[in-house]
Design a protein around this motif. Sequence first.
Motif, PDB file in Angstrom:
ATOM      1  N   ALA A  55      45.825  28.350 -43.349  1.00 49.17           N
ATOM      2  CA  ALA A  55      44.959  27.831 -44.370  1.00 49.17           C
ATOM      3  C   ALA A  55      43.668  28.776 -44.522  1.00 49.17           C
ATOM      4  O   ALA A  55      43.496  29.034 -45.835  1.00 49.17           O
ATOM      5  CB  ALA A  55      44.556  26.559 -43.729  1.00 49.17           C
ATOM      6  N   ILE A  56      43.401  29.595 -43.449  1.00 51.07           N
ATOM      7  CA  ILE A  56      42.504  30.500 -43.668  1.00 51.07           C
ATOM      8  C   ILE A  56      42.869  31.437 -44.639  1.00 51.07           C
ATOM      9  O   ILE A  56      42.120  32.182 -45.589  1.00 51.07           O
ATOM     10  CB  ILE A  56      41.954  31.027 -42.204  1.00 51.07           C
ATOM     11  N   ALA A  57      44.120  31.860 -44.540  1.00 47.61           N
ATOM     12  CA  ALA A  57      44.523  33.110 -45.265  1.00 47.61           C
ATOM     13  C   ALA A  57      44.624  32.624 -46.835  1.00 47.61           C
ATOM     14  O   ALA A  57      44.392  33.310 -47.813  1.00 47.61           O
ATOM     15  CB  ALA A  57      46.269  33.441 -44.815  1.00 47.61           C
ATOM     16  N   ARG A  58      44.852  31.294 -46.811  1.00 43.83           N
ATOM     17  CA  ARG A  58      44.710  30.791 -48.419  1.00 43.83           C
ATOM     18  C   ARG A  58      43.451  30.900 -48.927  1.00 43.83           C
ATOM     19  O   ARG A  58      43.248  31.222 -50.080  1.00 43.83           O
ATOM     20  CB  ARG A  58      45.426  29.224 -48.250  1.00 43.83           C
ATOM     21  N   LEU A  59      42.529  30.436 -48.215  1.00 41.61           N
ATOM     22  CA  LEU A  59      41.426  30.376 -48.489  1.00 41.61           C
ATOM     23  C   LEU A  59      40.575  31.927 -48.717  1.00 41.61           C
ATOM     24  O   LEU A  59      39.950  32.179 -49.993  1.00 41.61           O
ATOM     25  CB  LEU A  59      40.228  29.835 -47.189  1.00 41.61           C
ATOM     26  N   ASP A  60      41.150  32.746 -48.044  1.00 41.19           N
ATOM     27  CA  ASP A  60      40.858  34.222 -48.216  1.00 41.19           C
ATOM     28  C   ASP A  60      41.500  34.627 -49.643  1.00 41.19           C
ATOM     29  O   ASP A  60      40.794  35.320 -50.258  1.00 41.19           O
ATOM     30  CB  ASP A  60      41.547  35.021 -47.127  1.00 41.19           C
ATOM     31  N   SER A  61      42.724  34.083 -49.915  1.00 41.33           N
ATOM     32  CA  SER A  61      43.214  34.445 -50.932  1.00 41.33           C
ATOM     33  C   SER A  61      42.618  33.999 -52.140  1.00 41.33           C
ATOM     34  O   SER A  61      42.855  34.536 -53.377  1.00 41.33           O
ATOM     35  CB  SER A  61      44.796  34.120 -50.976  1.00 41.33           C
ATOM     36  N   LEU A  62      41.749  32.903 -51.902  1.00 41.30           N
ATOM     37  CA  LEU A  62      41.092  32.340 -53.299  1.00 41.30           C
ATOM     38  C   LEU A  62      39.774  33.372 -53.386  1.00 41.30           C
ATOM     39  O   LEU A  62      38.959  32.707 -54.363  1.00 41.30           O
ATOM     40  CB  LEU A  62      40.740  30.998 -52.812  1.00 41.30           C
ATOM     41  N   GLY A  63      39.608  34.144 -52.622  1.00 42.57           N
ATOM     42  CA  GLY A  63      38.462  35.014 -53.001  1.00 42.57           C
ATOM     43  C   GLY A  63      37.408  34.795 -51.962  1.00 42.57           C
ATOM     44  O   GLY A  63      36.211  35.505 -52.191  1.00 42.57           O
ATOM     45  N   MET A  64      37.616  34.186 -50.991  1.00 45.00           N
ATOM     46  CA  MET A  64      36.396  33.781 -50.141  1.00 45.00           C
ATOM     47  C   MET A  64      36.577  35.115 -49.152  1.00 45.00           C
ATOM     48  O   MET A  64      37.607  35.480 -48.599  1.00 45.00           O
ATOM     49  CB  MET A  64      36.530  32.715 -49.311  1.00 45.00           C
ATOM     50  N   GLY A  65      35.433  35.727 -48.998  1.00 40.55           N
ATOM     51  CA  GLY A  65      35.206  36.734 -47.617  1.00 40.55           C
ATOM     52  C   GLY A  65      35.435  36.151 -46.423  1.00 40.55           C
ATOM     53  O   GLY A  65      34.983  34.947 -46.119  1.00 40.55           O
ATOM     54  N   LYS A  66      36.145  37.050 -45.294  1.00 43.21           N
ATOM     55  CA  LYS A  66      36.194  36.573 -44.165  1.00 43.21           C
ATOM     56  C   LYS A  66      35.190  37.353 -43.149  1.00 43.21           C
ATOM     57  O   LYS A  66      35.170  38.743 -43.366  1.00 43.21           O
ATOM     58  CB  LYS A  66      37.725  36.858 -43.732  1.00 43.21           C
ATOM     59  N   VAL A  67      34.621  36.470 -42.359  1.00 41.26           N
ATOM     60  CA  VAL A  67      33.714  37.187 -41.591  1.00 41.26           C
ATOM     61  C   VAL A  67      34.016  36.963 -40.175  1.00 41.26           C
ATOM     62  O   VAL A  67      33.936  35.630 -39.570  1.00 41.26           O
ATOM     63  CB  VAL A  67      32.315  36.767 -41.638  1.00 41.26           C
ATOM     64  N   GLU A  68      34.425  37.814 -39.009  1.00 34.68           N
ATOM     65  CA  GLU A  68      34.609  37.554 -37.769  1.00 34.68           C
ATOM     66  C   GLU A  68      33.252  37.285 -36.911  1.00 34.68           C
ATOM     67  O   GLU A  68      32.470  38.043 -37.255  1.00 34.68           O
ATOM     68  CB  GLU A  68      35.450  38.743 -37.160  1.00 34.68           C
ATOM     69  N   LEU A  69      33.045  36.347 -36.382  1.00 29.67           N
ATOM     70  CA  LEU A  69      31.972  36.038 -35.529  1.00 29.67           C
ATOM     71  C   LEU A  69      32.182  35.532 -33.941  1.00 29.67           C
ATOM     72  O   LEU A  69      33.235  34.907 -33.897  1.00 29.67           O
ATOM     73  CB  LEU A  69      31.053  35.383 -36.278  1.00 29.67           C
ATOM     74  N   SER A  70      31.197  35.470 -33.502  1.00 28.36           N
ATOM     75  CA  SER A  70      31.213  34.835 -32.119  1.00 28.36           C
ATOM     76  C   SER A  70      30.266  33.755 -32.047  1.00 28.36           C
ATOM     77  O   SER A  70      29.124  33.621 -32.342  1.00 28.36           O
ATOM     78  CB  SER A  70      30.885  35.813 -31.083  1.00 28.36           C
ATOM     79  N   LEU A  71      30.536  32.619 -31.306  1.00 23.17           N
ATOM     80  CA  LEU A  71      29.636  31.672 -30.970  1.00 23.17           C
ATOM     81  C   LEU A  71      29.760  31.228 -29.430  1.00 23.17           C
ATOM     82  O   LEU A  71      30.513  30.647 -29.061  1.00 23.17           O
ATOM     83  CB  LEU A  71      30.023  30.279 -31.767  1.00 23.17           C
ATOM     84  N   PRO A  72      28.977  32.164 -28.833  1.00 19.02           N
ATOM     85  CA  PRO A  72      29.170  32.520 -27.379  1.00 19.02           C
ATOM     86  C   PRO A  72      29.000  31.306 -26.539  1.00 19.02           C
ATOM     87  O   PRO A  72      29.641  31.109 -25.568  1.00 19.02           O
ATOM     88  CB  PRO A  72      28.336  33.660 -26.913  1.00 19.02           C
ATOM     89  N   HIS A  73      28.006  30.073 -26.954  1.00 16.95           N
ATOM     90  CA  HIS A  73      27.947  29.115 -25.954  1.00 16.95           C
ATOM     91  C   HIS A  73      28.837  27.923 -26.296  1.00 16.95           C
ATOM     92  O   HIS A  73      28.644  26.873 -25.836  1.00 16.95           O
ATOM     93  CB  HIS A  73      26.470  28.628 -26.294  1.00 16.95           C
ATOM     94  N   THR A  74      29.824  28.141 -26.922  1.00 18.75           N
ATOM     95  CA  THR A  74      30.649  27.060 -27.544  1.00 18.75           C
ATOM     96  C   THR A  74      31.287  26.293 -26.512  1.00 18.75           C
ATOM     97  O   THR A  74      31.233  25.038 -26.352  1.00 18.75           O
ATOM     98  CB  THR A  74      32.021  27.540 -28.358  1.00 18.75           C
ATOM     99  N   SER A  75      31.673  27.078 -25.190  1.00 23.95           N
ATOM    100  CA  SER A  75      32.266  26.230 -23.874  1.00 23.95           C
ATOM    101  C   SER A  75      31.325  25.403 -23.366  1.00 23.95           C
ATOM    102  O   SER A  75      31.689  24.391 -22.566  1.00 23.95           O
ATOM    103  CB  SER A  75      33.000  27.269 -23.164  1.00 23.95           C
ATOM    104  N   TYR A  76      30.057  25.514 -23.562  1.00 26.23           N
ATOM    105  CA  TYR A  76      29.164  24.710 -22.685  1.00 26.23           C
ATOM    106  C   TYR A  76      28.668  23.465 -23.433  1.00 26.23           C
ATOM    107  O   TYR A  76      28.170  22.633 -23.106  1.00 26.23           O
ATOM    108  CB  TYR A  76      27.912  25.404 -22.612  1.00 26.23           C
TER     109      TYR A  76
END
Lengths: 493, 476
Positions: free
Chosen positions: A283-304
């Motif tokens: 699904a993400i690849a599909r959104l990417d193909s629609l012209g959305m830029g992809k930004v890798e990021l981290s949300l470090p406190h997620t597990s808390y």
Amino acid sequence: MNLYQLKIHEAHELIRDRKVSSEELLLSVLARVEDVEGIVQGFVTVTGDYALKKARETDQKIDRGQKVGPLTGIPFALKDNMCSKDILTTCSSKILKNFVPPYNAEVFDRLEEQGAVLVGKTNMDEFAMGSSTENSGYFSTRNPWDPARVPGGSSGGSAAVVAADEVPFALGSDTGGSIRQPASYCGVVGMKPTYGRVSRYGLIAFASSLDQIGPLTRDVRDCALVMNAICGQDPKDSTSAPVEVPDYSSFIGKPVKGIRMGIAEEYFSLGINDEVRKIVEKAIARLDSLGMGKVELSLPHTSYALPAYYLVSPAEASSNLARYDGIRYGFRYEDSESLLETYKKTRSVGFGTEVKRRIMLGTYALSSGYYDAYYLKAQKVRTLIKSDFDQAFEKCDVIVTPTAPTVSFRTGEKVRDPLQMYLNDVFTIPVSMSGLPAISIPCGFIKGLPVGLQIIGKPFDEGTILQVAAAFEESMPFEDMKPGFGSYAKGGA
Amino acid sequence: MDKYEVVIGLEVHLELRTETKIFCPCPTTFGDEPNTHVCPVCLGLPGVLPVLNKRALEFAVLTGLALNCDINSHSKFDRKNYFYPDLPKAYQISQYDFPVAKQGHLSMQTNGETRVIGINRVHLEEDAGKLIHSEDGLYSLVDYNRTGVPLVEIVSEPDIRSAEEARVFLEALKRILLYTRVSDCKMEEGSLRCDANISIRLKGETELGTKTELKNMNSFKAVQKGLEFEVERQIERLERGERIIQETLRWDEGSAETISMRSKEEAHDYRYFPEPDLVPMEIGTQIVEEVKKRLPELPQEKKERFVIQYGLPEYDAEVLTSTREMADFFEDCVKGFPEPKIVSNWVMGEMSRHMNAAGLDFCNNKVLPEHLVEMLEMLQQGRISGKMAKDIFAEMFSSGKKAEQVVAEKGLEQISDQGVLEGIVEEVIKNNPGPVADYRAKKKKALGYLVGQAMKATRGSANPQMVNAILRDKLK
């Protein structure tokens, strides 16, 4: 096509053009409810007579030339934790089995003003505590895609009746994922707006700082229409925000090129099912193909987020649910010798296991001597989680994740293991803890069971979320996918 | 006894005189049929939310300012959780760590000495309902009319050193609060309630002794009596070498003793936490300045001003400023009749005597300042005598008529016309040759008799000073 299968915007056109009356639409919907409700069990109360009266009133108004709004004459359902005047409102709890409110929730008033027609009140986990609707004090709701499985929760009834074509839309409430997770399990669209976007007045509280009402619909365009009707500040709710509400429909169909999509690694590692991950990545690849830029990021406190949530929300719940004491309304254990005994027995008998578990957890977390270590610490963690998102949104406009780590599970599979049950909400809870808006939309299927894609937005930026969701839906429609009711399937269903 | 020091701190709950409740639009009227001023919000029905009455916040700020407190620019509400049938949500919306106002003081006079008592905090909260127990004890009814009436809780520092001082503190506090008009402060109607914390320690000791909390005192007198009892009880225990048990006690007016309600172990854990249904309050300088404008001159300053501006004795100033209404009445009169001491005598004397006898006060009696001014002018002009003035005032007080009207109706006006009086005096001289002869023979007493005869002839309305002067003149 049967009338009951119509989406809101489709039915609206027919009503507006006087091709169908709201009574005709309602009768089709009520027949459908009659037909499949035995399997789905999504309603605690069906308000057939009330609906008929309302539909006829609406038709008369249309006859007199009153303007037909987008929701005029459209049938809908309310989760049974939203108050409806003179109509039973139980929170799926035995303790409120006879509670008939003398007033309406603000959202209900707003929908009725638009001419929408209430068809019934939907089943839920008792007091919205749960992820499967198995914690209902009355009965479990079944997933229309496979009735041996759960519809998710706590708004499982609302998600299931929309998925099963029993109503075009329903309202749910989301505290830690209770709209998004059942939307994901039932293959419908479910949105939790920004905290403060929708009035909570008349929503029976679970955890006040997290609860938020939102729509469950069959497509993104419908979601925007319902959002238009329910959003906006309410003087009766001090926590509702004085932020202007845009026309959400105007975001539908807009190109998404240039909208930056954040991908957070933590959401692809925490106990996620492999197949779910693959579908979401596609699904993400599909959104990417629609012209959305992809930004890798981290949300470090997620597990808390999950442990902090299970301190904050039970703490608030322990206080919110204290009023159910058998004195003024609802269930009372009559055979008591003293006030204290009335309290104890009423609450012991009236509440279900999960509700009692959370009241105990919350009472403990707030107790003198433990407050700092539990409640206060959890609130600090909450601030950290929120600041994770704040930083992430400096680099992107939306964050795309799976809604839940798995597809719907079998009824009974997790009831004995509360921790396993809690883990269903691992991807939705951080968003709730931060007060952010998010949507779940169908993005694929695993062995006939829907998978949900979560799109998280900036505060009060539901518009961009809807824009991205609509673009995805258009590029990857599942129109022909309809729930089959598994072995319960019979002719026509 | 002298080796001990008494340490008392008071908690005063005050119902604010807003028109509507603190979190909903229900009226705050006292004494109506049970459960007639209720709505889903104050009944705490499932799903309702509170919305703060801004007026209640302003009243709390005003109370804080009147007690010389700092106003917290950042304040918030918290939930105090406990189960009781008069508390429909099973929590009270109150304030825990950020009260509206903190760190103030109140100065008061006791035994000719000025004492300054610290005010720890002033916070805003909602009142609970009222339980009505059946006589046979088989059931209880609940009236929720009072639920959600705004309260401020005023907490003093433990600066009070005797039961009497506690009473004086309450009287001074009430005087100030009545000045601000935030509450009617009626202890008998429960709009002012007081709990006390009390402990005993050896003089010179800096640590506090173990305290007890005293509740259920329904008058200022009861506060003093209850505390006196408790002081004695605690000292007796200490004298016997026993320890004080930390507990909550109830003052029983009938048996005149304190009775244990619950021990420390049984004390509630209220599990305070921030109220998530209300947003924190930012009480900006703008709000504080606005409220400051409504802060009236308070009793102490007013008293000092009365002494300087009107040259009144301390005692007069103290009495006249005991209520804002009395002080205003006095000042309104002085504006029209700039003889402060004469006005003071009348306001403190006749006026107060009549009001006390009739059970009225400055708000509801019929004599307006301009009425009193008119009468005092007539007195000053000699149109009426001092004795007549008292009778006329009594009539004004009971009927609400003006002095002129009373005088006209009763034919009471004093005869001060020189010509008329000379004629009357000549008659008296002619008819009383004996006393006239006596007077001329230096028997001064005879003059009084002759004046009396003139008064008699005019049925008391002749101006006695003038009669006196005319007689002396004519008998020279």
